[in-house]
Design an enzyme around this catalytic site. Structure first.
Site, short mmCIF file in Angstrom:
data_model
loop_
_atom_site.label_atom_id
_atom_site.label_comp_id
_atom_site.label_asym_id
_atom_site.label_seq_id
_atom_site.Cartn_x
_atom_site.Cartn_y
_atom_site.Cartn_z
N GLY A 68 36.42 -60.35 48.86
CA GLY A 68 35.72 -60.90 50.02
C GLY A 68 34.42 -60.14 50.23
O GLY A 68 34.34 -58.95 49.90
N GLN A 106 26.72 -57.16 53.98
CA GLN A 106 27.04 -56.13 52.98
C GLN A 106 26.03 -56.10 51.82
O GLN A 106 26.02 -55.17 51.03
CB GLN A 106 28.46 -56.34 52.42
CG GLN A 106 29.55 -56.12 53.47
CD GLN A 106 30.91 -56.35 52.88
OE1 GLN A 106 31.41 -57.47 52.85
NE2 GLN A 106 31.53 -55.30 52.36
N CYS A 127 37.43 -52.22 51.56
CA CYS A 127 36.14 -52.86 51.80
C CYS A 127 35.14 -52.35 50.78
O CYS A 127 35.09 -51.14 50.53
CB CYS A 127 35.67 -52.52 53.22
SG CYS A 127 34.08 -53.24 53.66
N LEU A 128 34.37 -53.25 50.20
CA LEU A 128 33.37 -52.83 49.22
C LEU A 128 32.33 -51.90 49.84
O LEU A 128 31.68 -51.15 49.12
CB LEU A 128 32.67 -54.06 48.60
CG LEU A 128 33.51 -54.84 47.58
CD1 LEU A 128 32.81 -56.14 47.22
CD2 LEU A 128 33.76 -53.99 46.34
N HIS A 130 38.77 -59.93 58.45
CA HIS A 130 38.02 -58.75 57.98
C HIS A 130 36.54 -59.11 57.80
O HIS A 130 35.66 -58.38 58.27
CB HIS A 130 38.64 -58.25 56.66
CG HIS A 130 37.90 -57.13 56.02
ND1 HIS A 130 38.40 -55.83 55.95
CD2 HIS A 130 36.68 -57.08 55.43
CE1 HIS A 130 37.51 -55.06 55.35
NE2 HIS A 130 36.46 -55.79 55.01
N GLU A 131 36.29 -60.24 57.11
CA GLU A 131 34.90 -60.63 56.84
C GLU A 131 34.18 -61.06 58.12
O GLU A 131 32.99 -60.79 58.30
CB GLU A 131 34.83 -61.74 55.79
CG GLU A 131 35.43 -61.39 54.43
CD GLU A 131 34.94 -60.08 53.84
OE1 GLU A 131 33.82 -59.66 54.17
OE2 GLU A 131 35.70 -59.47 53.07
N HIS A 178 32.68 -58.23 59.99
CA HIS A 178 31.37 -57.79 59.47
C HIS A 178 30.22 -58.54 60.16
O HIS A 178 29.15 -57.98 60.39
CB HIS A 178 31.26 -58.05 57.96
CG HIS A 178 31.91 -57.01 57.10
ND1 HIS A 178 31.48 -55.71 57.05
CD2 HIS A 178 32.93 -57.10 56.23
CE1 HIS A 178 32.23 -55.03 56.18
NE2 HIS A 178 33.12 -55.86 55.66
#
Ligand code: QAP
Ligand code: CO
Length: 171
Positions: A45, A50, A95-96, A137-138, A141
């Site tokens: 994701g 990001q 998370c990236l 989660h996304e 952001h």
């Protein structure tokens, strides 16, 4: 094209992302670049912030039962809004933008959401389990929130200590 990923503690991750109003070739290019960036970084994701674009765009590509990711399963969501939710679930999230750190976070178990696709068409989706977790989660952001803000104070302190130590050993 692969884009650089913004990582914690970069302040840009705290920005509130703006609604998308134009669904043009530039948006499609961003979506394609986000996909390449996510896949080549072993992610499932990614939100536009990001990769330094503060707009309400996210992508999710969950692996199947064999752990394989297929482009056909890619979900592209623009201006997502949760209209119903129920239940609760815990999942070990990563998370990236916070590489190497994973922690349990509480989320809603099921969601109904409205969003727009890359052409601006309104879509409705019911999600549960991992998909529901990934969407939440996304979506966080998009409002400048990271999963590490949802863990307990003690775990957060442990995270900060470990993360800083790792950063030092990298430089
Ligand atoms: C968000 O997370 C998410 O630390 C996506 O070294 C979280 O793709 C979706 C990743 C929980 C569903 C459940 C993290 C890759 C990828 C790392 C990711 C790393 C390499 C995280
Ligand atoms: Co993330």
């Amino acid at each position: 094209m692969r884009l650089p990923i913004v990582t914690y503690p970069d302040k840009r991750l705290k920005l509130h992302s703006s609604e998308v109003v134009v669904f043009d070739a530039l948006l499609h290019e961003l979506l394609d670049n986000m996909y390449e960036t996510m896949i080549t970084s072993n992610g499932i994701g990614l939100a536009a912030i990001q990769v330094a674009h503060p707009i309400r765009v996210l992508i999710i590509n969950l692996p199947d039962e064999e752990g394989e990711q297929y482009p056909d399963d890619l979900l592209e969501m623009i201006n997502p809004k949760i209209i119903q939710f129920e239940g609760s679930t815990y999942y070990q999230e990563g998370c990236l933008s916070v590489p190497g750190f994973y922690e349990e976070v509480g989320r809603y178990e099921r969601l109904r959401l409205l969003y727009q696709d890359r052409f601006g068409q309104e879509q409705i989706l019911d999600a549960e389990g991992l998909l529901s977790v990934a969407i939440q989660h996304e979506m966080d952001h998009l409002d400048g929130k990271l999963f590490i803000e949802k863990i307990s104070y003690a775990r957060r302190k442990k995270f900060e200590k470990e993360y800083k130590k790792n950063q030092k050993s990298k430089s």
